[in-house]
Design a protein around this motif. Sequence first.
Motif, PDB file in Angstrom:
ATOM      1  N   ALA A  86       0.830  -1.210   0.000  1.00 24.04           N
ATOM      2  CA  ALA A  86       0.000   0.000   0.000  1.00 24.04           C
ATOM      3  C   ALA A  86       0.860   1.255   0.000  1.00 24.04           C
ATOM      4  N   MET A  87       1.946   1.234   0.778  1.00 22.37           N
ATOM      5  CA  MET A  87       2.837   2.394   0.809  1.00 22.37           C
ATOM      6  C   MET A  87       3.521   2.586  -0.538  1.00 22.37           C
ATOM      7  N   THR A  90       1.183   4.141  -3.023  1.00 19.57           N
ATOM      8  CA  THR A  90       0.997   5.572  -2.759  1.00 19.57           C
ATOM      9  C   THR A  90       2.212   6.378  -3.203  1.00 19.57           C
ATOM     10  N   CYS A 111      -3.858  11.473  -2.452  1.00 20.25           N
ATOM     11  CA  CYS A 111      -3.197  10.167  -2.368  1.00 20.25           C
ATOM     12  C   CYS A 111      -2.893   9.803  -0.924  1.00 20.25           C
ATOM     13  N   TYR A 115      -4.456   6.734   1.404  1.00 18.77           N
ATOM     14  CA  TYR A 115      -3.657   5.774   2.175  1.00 18.77           C
ATOM     15  C   TYR A 115      -4.130   5.740   3.625  1.00 18.77           C
ATOM     16  N   HIS A 118      -7.207   3.716   3.798  1.00 15.07           N
ATOM     17  CA  HIS A 118      -6.861   2.296   3.668  1.00 15.07           C
ATOM     18  C   HIS A 118      -6.359   1.747   4.999  1.00 15.07           C
ATOM     19  N   SER A 119      -5.531   2.520   5.683  1.00 18.67           N
ATOM     20  CA  SER A 119      -5.005   2.087   6.976  1.00 18.67           C
ATOM     21  C   SER A 119      -6.123   1.959   8.000  1.00 18.67           C
ATOM     22  N   TYR A 192       1.485   2.325  10.702  1.00 13.26           N
ATOM     23  CA  TYR A 192       0.843   3.071   9.630  1.00 13.26           C
ATOM     24  C   TYR A 192       0.995   4.577   9.820  1.00 13.26           C
TER      25      TYR A 192
END
Length: 231
Positions: A86-87, A90, A111, A115, A118-119, A192
């Motif tokens: 995921a990182m 991004t 963006c 993220y 998402h976290s 995160y």
Amino acid sequence: MTPIASIEDVVFHVANVLRVPVLVAALIALALVLAEAGALAVELTRRRRRNAEQVATAGLRAREALAAGDQGLATRWLAGIASSGAMWTTLQALLSHVGDGPLAANRMAKCLADYDLHSMRRLERTRMLVRAGPALGLMGTLIPLSPALTGLANGDVKQLTDNLRVAFSVTVLGLLIGAVAFGVSLVRDRLYAQDLSDMEAVASELEAGPPTAPAASPPPPTAGLTGLGAS
């Protein structure tokens, strides 16, 4: 039969009907929290150690590479600080918005916000189990007490023992689920938050525009672009 007695009988029967679903739900919750703990262990082993200096260097070198027209080199520099899929996704999105002019800052901020969402979704799984585990444990404790007391009143020691064993076992299970879920949520929240902070620093560096005199960038870290987890 009085209306009060009828209501009490309904409540009693409803509670008894919930006995098996509560026990099954407790077992499912235990399986889920163990799976999340295992996923966290894998995530920790895949993470790359980094500090503020490494993040600042990667952002600066990526900006210099972009100023020199080398998108691939900029990508490799940022790949060195990516600790999850995921990182990394991004960071790639941040790079793609560098040349968007006045809209770059807003698109980069979007963006980073995506993220963060998402976290939060990732953390919701274990945060729900923090509350659901003890709740299921309490329900699984109280429901068998009624037949246990019935067995005590009738002198049926076996019925009393069996129900108390189930009640106490589910209590322990619920507390275990809550404790493990709380630990997983706590660690992930810190991880995160650190990732988001590092990406905000990279975004600020990229937004600064091309350096006045790009330095000759050293080779980027040898970290590959693959093998990053999807978390």
